[in-house]
Motif scaffolding. Sequence first.
Motif, PDB file in Angstrom:
ATOM      1  N   SER A 141      20.522  16.990 -13.312  1.00 17.01           N
ATOM      2  CA  SER A 141      21.211  18.187 -13.744  1.00 17.01           C
ATOM      3  C   SER A 141      21.456  19.040 -12.510  1.00 17.01           C
ATOM      4  CB  SER A 141      20.311  18.906 -14.738  1.00 17.01           C
ATOM      5  OG  SER A 141      20.544  20.262 -14.683  1.00 17.01           O
ATOM      6  N   SER A 142      22.698  19.428 -12.275  1.00 13.67           N
ATOM      7  CA  SER A 142      23.011  20.025 -10.976  1.00 13.67           C
ATOM      8  C   SER A 142      23.434  21.483 -11.082  1.00 13.67           C
ATOM      9  CB  SER A 142      24.117  19.225 -10.300  1.00 13.67           C
ATOM     10  OG  SER A 142      25.288  19.359 -11.066  1.00 13.67           O
ATOM     11  N   TYR A 143      23.119  22.128 -12.200  1.00  8.66           N
ATOM     12  CA  TYR A 143      23.642  23.482 -12.317  1.00  8.66           C
ATOM     13  C   TYR A 143      23.004  24.427 -11.298  1.00  8.66           C
ATOM     14  CZ  TYR A 143      19.554  24.257 -15.331  1.00  8.66           C
ATOM     15  OH  TYR A 143      18.288  24.321 -15.830  1.00  8.66           O
ATOM     16  N   ARG A 144      23.860  25.274 -10.748  1.00  5.76           N
ATOM     17  CA  ARG A 144      23.424  26.240  -9.756  1.00  5.76           C
ATOM     18  C   ARG A 144      22.801  27.405 -10.514  1.00  5.76           C
ATOM     19  NH1 ARG A 144      25.816  30.381  -6.559  1.00  5.76           N
ATOM     20  NH2 ARG A 144      25.392  30.100  -4.326  1.00  5.76           N
ATOM     21  N   ILE A 145      21.687  27.895 -10.028  1.00  6.30           N
ATOM     22  CA  ILE A 145      21.039  29.016 -10.703  1.00  6.30           C
ATOM     23  C   ILE A 145      21.218  30.238  -9.816  1.00  6.30           C
ATOM     24  CG2 ILE A 145      18.858  29.875 -11.628  1.00  6.30           C
ATOM     25  CD1 ILE A 145      18.071  26.954 -12.083  1.00  6.30           C
ATOM     26  N   PRO A 146      22.128  31.155 -10.196  1.00  7.26           N
ATOM     27  CA  PRO A 146      22.514  32.234  -9.272  1.00  7.26           C
ATOM     28  C   PRO A 146      21.316  33.021  -8.752  1.00  7.26           C
ATOM     29  CG  PRO A 146      23.899  32.250 -11.230  1.00  7.26           C
ATOM     30  CD  PRO A 146      22.829  31.237 -11.481  1.00  7.26           C
ATOM     31  N   GLU A 147      20.335  33.309  -9.625  1.00  6.17           N
ATOM     32  CA  GLU A 147      19.256  34.180  -9.150  1.00  6.17           C
ATOM     33  C   GLU A 147      18.343  33.494  -8.137  1.00  6.17           C
ATOM     34  OE1 GLU A 147      20.084  33.569 -12.237  1.00  6.17           O
ATOM     35  OE2 GLU A 147      18.361  33.127 -13.516  1.00  6.17           O
ATOM     36  N   ARG A 148      18.402  32.157  -8.012  1.00  5.10           N
ATOM     37  CA  ARG A 148      17.570  31.538  -6.978  1.00  5.10           C
ATOM     38  C   ARG A 148      18.379  31.036  -5.780  1.00  5.10           C
ATOM     39  NH1 ARG A 148      14.566  26.204  -9.216  1.00  5.10           N
ATOM     40  NH2 ARG A 148      14.726  25.372  -7.115  1.00  5.10           N
ATOM     41  N   ALA A 149      19.698  31.190  -5.838  1.00  2.00           N
ATOM     42  CA  ALA A 149      20.529  30.744  -4.706  1.00  2.00           C
ATOM     43  C   ALA A 149      20.258  31.635  -3.489  1.00  2.00           C
ATOM     44  CB  ALA A 149      21.998  30.812  -5.090  1.00  2.00           C
ATOM     45  N   ILE A 150      20.024  30.998  -2.351  1.00  4.84           N
ATOM     46  CA  ILE A 150      19.708  31.734  -1.115  1.00  4.84           C
ATOM     47  C   ILE A 150      21.019  32.180  -0.479  1.00  4.84           C
ATOM     48  CG2 ILE A 150      18.662  31.535   1.187  1.00  4.84           C
ATOM     49  CD1 ILE A 150      16.750  29.417  -0.089  1.00  4.84           C
ATOM     50  N   GLU A 151      21.168  33.490  -0.291  1.00  2.00           N
ATOM     51  CA  GLU A 151      22.472  34.016   0.163  1.00  2.00           C
ATOM     52  C   GLU A 151      22.345  34.947   1.355  1.00  2.00           C
ATOM     53  OE1 GLU A 151      24.074  35.717  -3.387  1.00  2.00           O
ATOM     54  OE2 GLU A 151      25.034  33.843  -3.978  1.00  2.00           O
ATOM     55  N   PHE A 152      23.019  34.559   2.429  1.00  2.00           N
ATOM     56  CA  PHE A 152      23.147  35.417   3.611  1.00  2.00           C
ATOM     57  C   PHE A 152      24.620  35.450   4.005  1.00  2.00           C
ATOM     58  CE2 PHE A 152      18.697  34.660   3.597  1.00  2.00           C
ATOM     59  CZ  PHE A 152      18.147  35.792   4.167  1.00  2.00           C
ATOM     60  N   PRO A 153      25.083  36.585   4.505  1.00  2.00           N
ATOM     61  CA  PRO A 153      26.508  36.657   4.856  1.00  2.00           C
ATOM     62  C   PRO A 153      26.819  35.885   6.136  1.00  2.00           C
ATOM     63  CG  PRO A 153      25.399  38.690   5.472  1.00  2.00           C
ATOM     64  CD  PRO A 153      24.370  37.848   4.765  1.00  2.00           C
ATOM     65  N   ASP A 154      28.079  35.519   6.307  1.00  2.00           N
ATOM     66  CA  ASP A 154      28.529  34.944   7.578  1.00  2.00           C
ATOM     67  C   ASP A 154      28.500  36.046   8.625  1.00  2.00           C
ATOM     68  OD1 ASP A 154      29.022  32.569   6.261  1.00  2.00           O
ATOM     69  OD2 ASP A 154      31.084  33.115   5.776  1.00  2.00           O
ATOM     70  N   THR A 155      28.370  35.661   9.881  1.00  2.00           N
ATOM     71  CA  THR A 155      28.404  36.671  10.944  1.00  2.00           C
ATOM     72  C   THR A 155      29.858  36.833  11.402  1.00  2.00           C
ATOM     73  OG1 THR A 155      28.088  35.095  12.739  1.00  2.00           O
ATOM     74  CG2 THR A 155      26.092  35.954  11.689  1.00  2.00           C
TER      75      THR A 155
END
Length: 424
Positions: A36-50
């Motif tokens: 099952s490959s659903y992305r879970i938004p609250e655990r997705a690691i997010e940093f902006p591009d520089t």
Amino acid sequence: MNTNKLSQKYINTLCIIFLLFMTSQIFSHETAGSFSSYRIPERAIEFPDTDKYLTIVADLHTHSVFSDGHVWPNIRISEALRDGLDAIAITEHLEYQPHISDIPHKDRNTAYRIAAEAAKNTNLIVISGSEITRENPIGHMNAIFIEDSNKLMNLDKSKIAEADKLVEQRKDEVAVHGGIEMANHLALASLWPVANAVNKANEQGGFVFWNHPAYKVNNGIATLSKEHKEFIKNGTLHGIEVVNENIFSEEALAIALEYNLTIIGTSDVHNLIDWDYLPHQGQHRPVTLIFAEERTKPAIKEALMKGRTVVWYKNLLIGKENNIQPLLNAMMRIDSARYQDNSEILEVIIKNNSDTKIQMTNLSDHSFMSNHDIIEIPAHSAINLDVKTKEQLTSISLEFEILNALVRPKTHPTLILYSNIASD
Ligand SMILES: [Zn+2]
Ligand SMILES: [Zn+2]
């Protein structure tokens, strides 16, 4: 139609029904590579591009049942998708093979092949790799972006007697740790000079880094062996894990800076990410943020070779000054600055556009109306700061020390936030 023919026809029909039933049973379960490959938004690691680069979120050290991990490689892919990673490497021990009796595999590229196949219809980048495994003080090294893992290992039959002797000396350990077949393989494979394995990785264009240099054997102190120094000198060792699993090593950070090695942080996961790192409770695995020109394997390798990384571990960002500064600049900004009515109290909104909770202390001469000098901005949030400027300014410059980031052992970076002030 006689009775015999009739009963034959009856049996044939029964056989067909049985076969159909069996087929439906077999295919009613998913294939071994599915997940099952659903992305879970609250655990997705997010940093902006520089400003200059894409920020690639990567875990460059993981295991599966093809060495001493406890899951099939497709589960690593499933976890990586849930965590919103851009890239993952599956890095099996070449020599340490505790499942070798039950899962014999001559081809040491198997785990990578299965993982790459599982990620085929996703945008996750799967990087090939292997863990070269020796005793301390050399310990373990990961070689990633290699073409053929098999070439990094050699079972030299002329050394079987020597390997047998090693196994005999450790027979108590062997009984506890996975049996004689594993022990024989480990002993013989480990007798092949480690420099040969490192050279083979380099011949294939691999990126090589020293794993968990701060294991408890050295009282947790990372110390370069003469072999490591040799590899660094001849340019065949490129990086060092400053973070591995739940260990952060200031000494490894000092070594990275002194010898210009790339700073790496990894999960080295063997079980499930969910068990070891509790993403459902807002925590996360350690990752390496890689600043790449493109979202491709060659660009990621180039960035690693040039040392463009920051490690995110617990709530700490660790990296060289020239990598941390652009990241902090991308993560934080003054969203608006305006005076309240006709006063000299400037209302400043500061935004944090990252997964980190920023903890910082004020270094400028200005003081704040409702905050002390130590300020926190939760992940993906903004705070409102009332700054006493004493006179009406046309621009504002606030300097902070970022307490949850490190550029050297015990040294935090500073960040200047600047904005023009809107006039009503
Ligand atoms: Zn290891
Ligand atoms: Zn490992």
